[in-house]
Motif scaffolding. Sequence first.
Motif, short mmCIF file in Angstrom:
data_model
loop_
_atom_site.label_atom_id
_atom_site.label_comp_id
_atom_site.label_asym_id
_atom_site.label_seq_id
_atom_site.Cartn_x
_atom_site.Cartn_y
_atom_site.Cartn_z
N ARG A 178 -1.96 -21.49 7.75
CA ARG A 178 -3.23 -21.59 8.46
C ARG A 178 -3.76 -20.17 8.60
O ARG A 178 -3.09 -19.31 9.16
N HIS A 179 -4.94 -19.94 8.04
CA HIS A 179 -5.42 -18.56 8.00
C HIS A 179 -6.93 -18.50 7.98
O HIS A 179 -7.63 -19.47 7.69
N GLY A 180 -7.44 -17.31 8.31
CA GLY A 180 -8.86 -17.04 8.27
C GLY A 180 -9.27 -16.48 6.92
O GLY A 180 -8.54 -16.57 5.93
N ARG A 181 -10.45 -15.87 6.89
CA ARG A 181 -10.97 -15.36 5.62
C ARG A 181 -10.25 -14.06 5.24
O ARG A 181 -9.49 -13.50 6.02
N ASP A 182 -10.53 -13.62 4.01
CA ASP A 182 -9.93 -12.40 3.45
C ASP A 182 -8.42 -12.51 3.26
O ASP A 182 -7.72 -11.51 3.22
N LEU A 183 -7.95 -13.74 3.18
CA LEU A 183 -6.55 -14.00 2.84
C LEU A 183 -6.50 -15.01 1.71
O LEU A 183 -7.27 -15.98 1.70
N VAL A 231 -3.64 -7.13 10.78
CA VAL A 231 -3.34 -8.56 10.76
C VAL A 231 -2.87 -9.00 12.14
O VAL A 231 -2.17 -8.27 12.84
N THR A 232 -3.31 -10.19 12.53
CA THR A 232 -2.92 -10.76 13.82
C THR A 232 -2.57 -12.23 13.65
O THR A 232 -2.96 -12.87 12.66
N LEU A 233 -1.82 -12.75 14.62
CA LEU A 233 -1.46 -14.17 14.64
C LEU A 233 -1.97 -14.76 15.93
O LEU A 233 -1.61 -14.31 17.02
N GLU A 234 -2.83 -15.78 15.80
CA GLU A 234 -3.39 -16.44 16.97
C GLU A 234 -3.19 -17.95 16.84
O GLU A 234 -3.77 -18.58 15.96
N ASN A 235 -2.33 -18.49 17.72
CA ASN A 235 -2.03 -19.93 17.70
C ASN A 235 -1.62 -20.41 16.31
O ASN A 235 -2.17 -21.37 15.77
N ASP A 236 -0.67 -19.70 15.72
CA ASP A 236 -0.11 -20.03 14.40
C ASP A 236 -1.11 -19.86 13.26
O ASP A 236 -0.87 -20.34 12.14
N LYS A 237 -2.23 -19.20 13.51
CA LYS A 237 -3.22 -18.95 12.47
C LYS A 237 -3.29 -17.45 12.22
O LYS A 237 -3.37 -16.65 13.16
N VAL A 238 -3.23 -17.06 10.94
CA VAL A 238 -3.20 -15.66 10.57
C VAL A 238 -4.63 -15.16 10.29
O VAL A 238 -5.39 -15.82 9.58
N PHE A 239 -4.94 -14.02 10.85
CA PHE A 239 -6.24 -13.40 10.61
C PHE A 239 -6.03 -11.97 10.13
O PHE A 239 -5.15 -11.26 10.62
N VAL A 240 -6.85 -11.55 9.16
CA VAL A 240 -6.89 -10.14 8.78
C VAL A 240 -8.33 -9.66 8.89
O VAL A 240 -9.27 -10.45 8.75
N SER A 241 -8.47 -8.39 9.15
CA SER A 241 -9.81 -7.82 9.25
C SER A 241 -9.76 -6.36 8.89
O SER A 241 -8.75 -5.69 9.11
#
Length: 535
Positions: free
Chosen positions: A227-232, A249-259
Amino acid sequence: MVECIGGYFQFSVKADGLYFTVYPPKSGEQPATVADALYYLDKKKIMDCDTVKMKEAFSKAKEAPFTVKVSDAGALESREFGIYTMSSDLMEMEAVFYPPFEGAGMLDEDEIIKDIQHLGVKNGIKTDVVKDFLAHRRYGHRYVIAVGTAATEGSDGYIEYKFNTELKPTPKMNDDGTVDFHTLENVNHIRKGEVVAVLHPEDRGTPGEDLLGRKVMPKKVKHVIFRHGRDLTVSEDGLQLISSVSGHVTLENDKVFVSNVLEIVDVDNSTGDIDYQGNVNIKGNVLAGFSVKATGDIAVSGIVEGATIVAGGNITFNRGVQGMNRAVIKAGGNIVTKFLESVEQVEAGGSIETDSILHSKVNAKGSIKAAGKKGLIIGGEVRSMTLVEAKVIGNELGTATVIGVGVDPAAKRRLDELQKSLQTMGANKIQLNQIITALRKKQDLEGELSQDKKEMLQKTMKNMLIIDKELAEQKKEFEDLQSVVSEDSNARIKVYGTAYAGTKLVFGDQFMFIKEKYDHCQFIKERADIKSALL
């Protein structure tokens, strides 16, 4: 008498009634039990049997067989038989065998297996156990005679994160007992192309089969997905999650985000110094003594105090810099700020736009414009390769102010040094090429070089790589300086208000002190002279 290594009992029918014999076990084996004998009576419906005498027979048959008459009536002779019990989960069957009446029939392997199959068993019959019973005959013993195929249990899928999912910024304790609030692990840095998470798929296990031939399913396991956001992006095999950008990179509620944009409220003891691959947005202030470094742009909404700000791209200060004579500001691109006051060093690879520059040392490859509401440049040293613009330069008090444009003489000297260095390295490269060519021809002719010639070839090729790298770096620096030097002839200083006496104007290696007040003019260089002209 049957062949049995364990203790057992046996009934026999004679003319005057029913007799009961108890046989002791062979050494180390288990004796027969009263309970088994009573069960036998019940199973075969043998009535009018003296159970007291039977029990006495068990107590007297310790060393040798003991026989006793237990009934005046006869009984229907029974052959050897087995009792089969299946477990509640239908995965195991036990067999307990009982002896025949004296002289009655005995079981064989085929008969036992058919009895088991008749009970519905289609899987897991242990023929080796059947053979063991037939070879040794332990009556009353519980034989596990059939076992189902157990399911192979699987395991849950899980995701392995390649970054710290529980960041807790903690100050570092120095050897001298002081606390360092600058180095805090508060950001999970990531580079483009790096793997941020690895998926370990679930193992669903393998179904088993019970004694009746029905499938036995393993327990359900947890299925996981990224489960991930954009740019992955997910790798082709679906097992790796890869960042498409450099940043964090961060993990929020089992969802990975990069920025590639790091947003911070303030840079202070709670954050420590910032060193980031990407852009940084600071909504508050940057306190004195801290540093912010980014490969991209940096924007600060609040005040920058005596801090260090270094950006590979542009820098924007919505308010300004109160430098305390120790702030350092460097940008690979442009700098836009409300004001610069008492800044130790300001460098821009592009242009600088501000409302005022006070008592600061400022340098830019592009233009420097103090053209805001105040438009002041007072004190310090301000230098641009091309253009400096301001409403007011210097002040009535004659505060020492230096305004410079054009190429720094040091840059011209560096250009000459680079030109000579490039020529020397070019000649060295030709010589190395000649050596490599000669050694390779020798290798082609002789088939193999001697050890010293091999070492010479390797060393020469290594030196060639070093020279190629240095040539590329110096050539780029030479071209950059050439483009700057070519703009030197258009360099100028524009004053839309007043330039006060005491200000020092520098054009390359030429300079002049303003001895009187100038209004609404520009300063240019004509040959070896610095002159004023109308705007």
